[in-house]
Design an enzyme around this catalytic site. Structure first.
Site, short mmCIF file in Angstrom:
data_model
loop_
_atom_site.label_atom_id
_atom_site.label_comp_id
_atom_site.label_asym_id
_atom_site.label_seq_id
_atom_site.Cartn_x
_atom_site.Cartn_y
_atom_site.Cartn_z
N TYR A 159 2.75 -0.82 11.96
CA TYR A 159 1.40 -0.38 11.58
C TYR A 159 0.41 -0.95 12.58
O TYR A 159 0.19 -2.16 12.63
CB TYR A 159 1.10 -0.84 10.15
CG TYR A 159 -0.26 -0.47 9.61
CD1 TYR A 159 -1.07 0.50 10.20
CD2 TYR A 159 -0.75 -1.07 8.45
CE1 TYR A 159 -2.30 0.84 9.69
CE2 TYR A 159 -1.98 -0.74 7.91
CZ TYR A 159 -2.75 0.21 8.53
OH TYR A 159 -3.98 0.53 8.02
N LYS B 45 2.92 3.79 12.02
CA LYS B 45 1.65 4.32 11.52
C LYS B 45 0.61 3.95 12.57
O LYS B 45 0.25 2.79 12.73
CB LYS B 45 1.30 3.71 10.17
CG LYS B 45 -0.07 4.13 9.64
CD LYS B 45 -0.43 3.41 8.35
CE LYS B 45 -1.83 3.80 7.89
NZ LYS B 45 -2.23 3.07 6.65
#
Length: 289
Positions: free
Chosen positions: A131, A160
């Site tokens: 992320y 992400k």
């Protein structure tokens, strides 16, 4: 990974986690076609959950989902040891994947990132979603670091990407085959046009059906139809970040009568002027009944 994965809120009631409300929200999302849910991330107020609450939310979400879709548990930390322990717990209770944010505040160098994510990858077998959100962590995972991690660890399979720099997204997709999911709702279509696989979404908490349709059109190459939905939802997408996430999404959910409840300090209620903007957008989309 492919599709829409809502980053779900943690509903509160009287100062505690509202697990019945959490179950209702999960059922609503699954009924509207999401591919998975992402508990205890930024939208789930993970920084203000106690470690026991953090683990309990993961456990309950796995139980509520009951195999219907994937559970991608937020297990990141700026402590490698804590990230490792949360990740092992998530695997033990049945999470399908874990989401690991870059360490924040202590700002490690790229070599430190390689070692941090590598330690966690070596401690679990479930797939890891990196992320990257420099606006919150003050740290960017460089494309070369992402390639190294993807090549070196078989269970690091996706990222992400919430860096709004599409040049970085292009470079990532050019140099490795990691699955890239947008971390910004409004950039979902641009990232998918470059080869991204979907989104970990905030707005999907309240408009899952429409957002799933948009992503499915994009997957089929029907970008004209996808753009229609994008521009329809675009004003609401922008309002989801008019104040710090998850203040706007929890405010919207409360307006819509969905389980959400209060925010935990230091987050607080939305400014009245912004509430009116949000209410108008929900009315325009026909979400407020």
């Amino acid at each position: 990974m492919q599709g829409v994965y809502p980053a779900i809120v943690t509903p509160f009631k009287d100062g505690s986690v509202d697990f019945e409300g959490l179950r209702k929200n999960i059922d609503f999302l699954i009924e509207n076609g999401v591919k998975g849910v992402v508990p205890v991330g930024t939208t789930g107020e993970s920084p203000t959950l106690t470690p026991k609450e953090h683990e309990k939310v993961i456990e309950k979400v796995v139980d509520f989902v009951n195999g219907r879709v994937e559970v991608i548990a937020g297990t990141g930390s700026n402590s490698t040891l804590e990230a490792l322990e949360f990740s092992q717990y998530a695997e033990d209770v049945g999470a399908d994947r874990v989401l690991l944010i870059t360490p924040y505040y202590n700002k490690p160098p790229q070599e430190g990132l390689k070692r941090h994510f590598g330690e966690v990858a070596n401690s679990i077998t479930v797939p890891i979603v990196l992320y990257n959100v420099p606006s919150r962590t003050a740290l960017n995972i460089e494309p070369d670091t992402i390639k190294y991690l993807f090549d070196e660890y078989s269970n690091i399979t996706a990222i992400k990407e919430a860096n709004p720099n599409l040049s970085q997204v292009s470079e990532i997709l050019d140099i490795c085959n990691i699955d890239v999911l947008s971390g910004n709702d409004e950039l979902t279509l641009p990232i998918m046009s470059l080869g991204g696989k979907g989104v970990i979404s905030v707005i999907a908490n309240i408009a899952p059906k429409e957002f799933v349709q948009m992503v499915e059109f994009a997957e089929k190459g029907k970008f004209d139809k996808a753009k229609e939905i994008h521009y329809k939802l675009f004003p609401l997408m922008k309002l989801m970040f008019i104040e710090t996430n998850p203040i706007p999404i929890k405010t919207a959910m409360n307006m819509l009568g969905m389980p959400s409840g209060e925010l935990r300090l230091p987050l607080c209620e939305m400014a009245q002027s912004n509430k009116l903007k949000l209410q108008n957008a929900l009315n325009t989309l026909g979400l407020l009944k």
